[in-house]
Design a protein around this motif. Sequence first.
Motif, mmCIF file in Angstrom:
data_model
loop_
_atom_site.group_PDB
_atom_site.id
_atom_site.type_symbol
_atom_site.label_atom_id
_atom_site.label_comp_id
_atom_site.label_asym_id
_atom_site.label_seq_id
_atom_site.Cartn_x
_atom_site.Cartn_y
_atom_site.Cartn_z
ATOM 1 N N ALA A 29 0.829 -1.203 0.000
ATOM 2 C CA ALA A 29 0.000 0.000 0.000
ATOM 3 C C ALA A 29 0.864 1.254 0.000
ATOM 4 C CB ALA A 29 -0.919 -0.003 1.217
ATOM 5 N N GLY A 30 1.956 1.220 0.781
ATOM 6 C CA GLY A 30 2.839 2.378 0.814
ATOM 7 C C GLY A 30 3.409 2.699 -0.548
ATOM 8 N N GLU A 31 3.817 1.664 -1.276
ATOM 9 C CA GLU A 31 4.366 1.868 -2.617
ATOM 10 C C GLU A 31 3.290 2.356 -3.581
ATOM 11 O OE1 GLU A 31 7.313 2.034 -5.498
ATOM 12 O OE2 GLU A 31 7.471 1.720 -3.320
ATOM 13 N N ALA A 32 2.089 1.775 -3.497
ATOM 14 C CA ALA A 32 1.002 2.181 -4.386
ATOM 15 C C ALA A 32 0.584 3.628 -4.132
ATOM 16 C CB ALA A 32 -0.195 1.252 -4.198
ATOM 17 N N PHE A 33 0.475 3.992 -2.857
ATOM 18 C CA PHE A 33 0.073 5.355 -2.533
ATOM 19 C C PHE A 33 1.129 6.366 -2.942
ATOM 20 C CE2 PHE A 33 -2.597 3.534 1.178
ATOM 21 C CZ PHE A 33 -3.601 3.203 0.280
ATOM 22 N N ARG A 34 2.401 5.980 -2.798
ATOM 23 C CA ARG A 34 3.484 6.906 -3.153
ATOM 24 C C ARG A 34 3.470 7.214 -4.642
ATOM 25 N NH1 ARG A 34 6.886 5.109 -0.014
ATOM 26 N NH2 ARG A 34 7.648 3.346 -1.239
ATOM 27 N N THR A 35 3.175 6.221 -5.464
ATOM 28 C CA THR A 35 3.192 6.422 -6.919
ATOM 29 C C THR A 35 1.875 6.987 -7.448
ATOM 30 O OG1 THR A 35 2.513 4.117 -7.230
ATOM 31 C CG2 THR A 35 4.867 4.585 -7.281
ATOM 32 N N THR A 36 0.775 6.756 -6.719
ATOM 33 C CA THR A 36 -0.538 7.163 -7.227
ATOM 34 C C THR A 36 -0.992 8.503 -6.667
ATOM 35 O OG1 THR A 36 -1.170 4.836 -7.404
ATOM 36 C CG2 THR A 36 -2.950 6.462 -7.484
ATOM 37 N N PHE A 37 -0.771 8.710 -5.350
ATOM 38 C CA PHE A 37 -1.315 9.891 -4.700
ATOM 39 C C PHE A 37 -0.267 10.942 -4.381
ATOM 40 C CE2 PHE A 37 -4.175 6.362 -3.608
ATOM 41 C CZ PHE A 37 -5.363 6.864 -4.117
ATOM 42 N N ALA A 38 0.972 10.699 -4.753
ATOM 43 C CA ALA A 38 2.060 11.672 -4.599
ATOM 44 C C ALA A 38 2.102 12.235 -3.181
ATOM 45 C CB ALA A 38 1.915 12.790 -5.637
ATOM 46 N N GLN A 39 1.857 13.545 -3.026
ATOM 47 C CA GLN A 39 2.034 14.212 -1.736
ATOM 48 C C GLN A 39 1.050 13.733 -0.673
ATOM 49 O OE1 GLN A 39 4.567 16.207 -1.098
ATOM 50 N NE2 GLN A 39 5.296 15.927 -3.194
ATOM 51 N N ALA A 40 -0.083 13.190 -1.089
ATOM 52 C CA ALA A 40 -1.109 12.766 -0.130
ATOM 53 C C ALA A 40 -0.897 11.338 0.351
ATOM 54 C CB ALA A 40 -2.496 12.896 -0.754
ATOM 55 N N ASN A 41 0.183 10.697 -0.077
ATOM 56 C CA ASN A 41 0.330 9.265 0.214
ATOM 57 C C ASN A 41 0.450 8.984 1.705
ATOM 58 O OD1 ASN A 41 3.340 8.269 0.938
ATOM 59 N ND2 ASN A 41 3.474 10.087 -0.357
ATOM 60 N N LEU A 42 1.177 9.835 2.459
ATOM 61 C CA LEU A 42 1.344 9.584 3.886
ATOM 62 C C LEU A 42 0.025 9.744 4.643
ATOM 63 C CD1 LEU A 42 4.778 11.288 4.630
ATOM 64 C CD2 LEU A 42 4.270 8.856 4.387
ATOM 65 N N LEU A 43 -0.792 10.691 4.219
ATOM 66 C CA LEU A 43 -2.102 10.887 4.848
ATOM 67 C C LEU A 43 -2.980 9.648 4.650
ATOM 68 C CD1 LEU A 43 -4.261 12.610 6.232
ATOM 69 C CD2 LEU A 43 -4.814 13.577 3.985
ATOM 70 N N ILE A 44 -3.048 9.160 3.428
ATOM 71 C CA ILE A 44 -3.882 7.992 3.134
ATOM 72 C C ILE A 44 -3.321 6.764 3.829
ATOM 73 C CG2 ILE A 44 -4.752 6.532 1.274
ATOM 74 C CD1 ILE A 44 -4.584 9.002 -0.549
ATOM 75 N N TYR A 45 -2.016 6.634 3.846
ATOM 76 C CA TYR A 45 -1.353 5.527 4.542
ATOM 77 C C TYR A 45 -1.708 5.546 6.025
ATOM 78 C CZ TYR A 45 2.599 2.426 5.708
ATOM 79 O OH TYR A 45 3.397 1.385 6.147
ATOM 80 N N GLY A 46 -1.669 6.727 6.630
ATOM 81 C CA GLY A 46 -2.022 6.854 8.037
ATOM 82 C C GLY A 46 -3.480 6.529 8.300
ATOM 83 N N VAL A 47 -4.369 6.954 7.408
ATOM 84 C CA VAL A 47 -5.801 6.645 7.550
ATOM 85 C C VAL A 47 -6.026 5.141 7.474
ATOM 86 C CG1 VAL A 47 -8.063 6.883 6.455
ATOM 87 C CG2 VAL A 47 -6.592 8.888 6.729
#
Length: 316
Positions: free
Chosen positions: A266-284
């Motif tokens: 998920a961390g890798e997917a969010f980093r490539t898909t959501f760019a700057q928002a990846n840590l927020l979504i990862y935390g959620v």
Amino acid sequence: MTTHLVGLGVLVVVGAVYPLVFPGALTIAITVLLFAGWATAWDVLGGWNGQVSLGHASFVGLGAYVVAIGASHGIAPWWALPLAAVAAAVLAYGWGWTTFRLRGPYFSLSTIAVAEILRLIAINEGWLTGGATGVFIATLPEPFGIDLFSRTAQFYLALAFAAGVIATVIVVSRIRFGYQLRAVREDEEAAMAAGLDPTGVKLRAFMLSAALTAVGGGLYGMVLAFIEPHVIFSLLLSVQIALTAIIGGRGTVWGPAVGALILVGAGEAFRTTFAQANLLIYGVLILAVVLFVPRGIVGELVRRHVRRRYARRAQS
């Protein structure tokens, strides 16, 4: 146990063909396998035994530095990795003997302190570790002509590590030692009344967990080829290892591996898909799992399976 062995066989078979099917996605797969192995090793202490450690990065770093220093002195990894495991077990024994008499959160706090001590040692003993600038692993021997710096070779080493740790936990969960771990986790006083030595049980769990983690740390050092103390001994890495097991399901055979697949993937997917928002979504995502499945993903599935089984028995 048969189900676990079948799952282990599936992991090995799928892993064996993975580089042939996805040759361009080996780095993320290596990361998943390493975290699966580390989290499963952490779970021997933190899940099966109930002693939460936030300093397992110390064993990762110890394993990585042993391999790096060994390589600089011509010691092959297949000798350095067992040495790292022994060194980690000795450290865990001394560390546990000193701190396992502490109750509540104090053991967890002590683990953070020990990891920080090792980081400072690595920074200040530059003659051995390269100091704050770190150390390169410049050369490694090539057994049977295999380049240990190649991602394919590192993938199979990581696969062997993860499978070996999971196999160890499968065995431990079915032998007397595994029942002792769970007895101490549930009630130390009752375990002591039954004739167990809680400190001795926790020490053995800590030593096994540390040794397995250090082997993965040595492999991690080979993957990085450069070890820097601020990264390898970081609290963040320790927390990630613990979270992987907690999200997947503490005290289960496959929970940490599932947690590694979900969190790293998920961390890798969010980093490539959501760019700057990846840590927020990862935390959620982490918050949602903690709130709605506090036993972890696999832990919740096991709980529901047990409830259904007892419900069928009650109806029959």
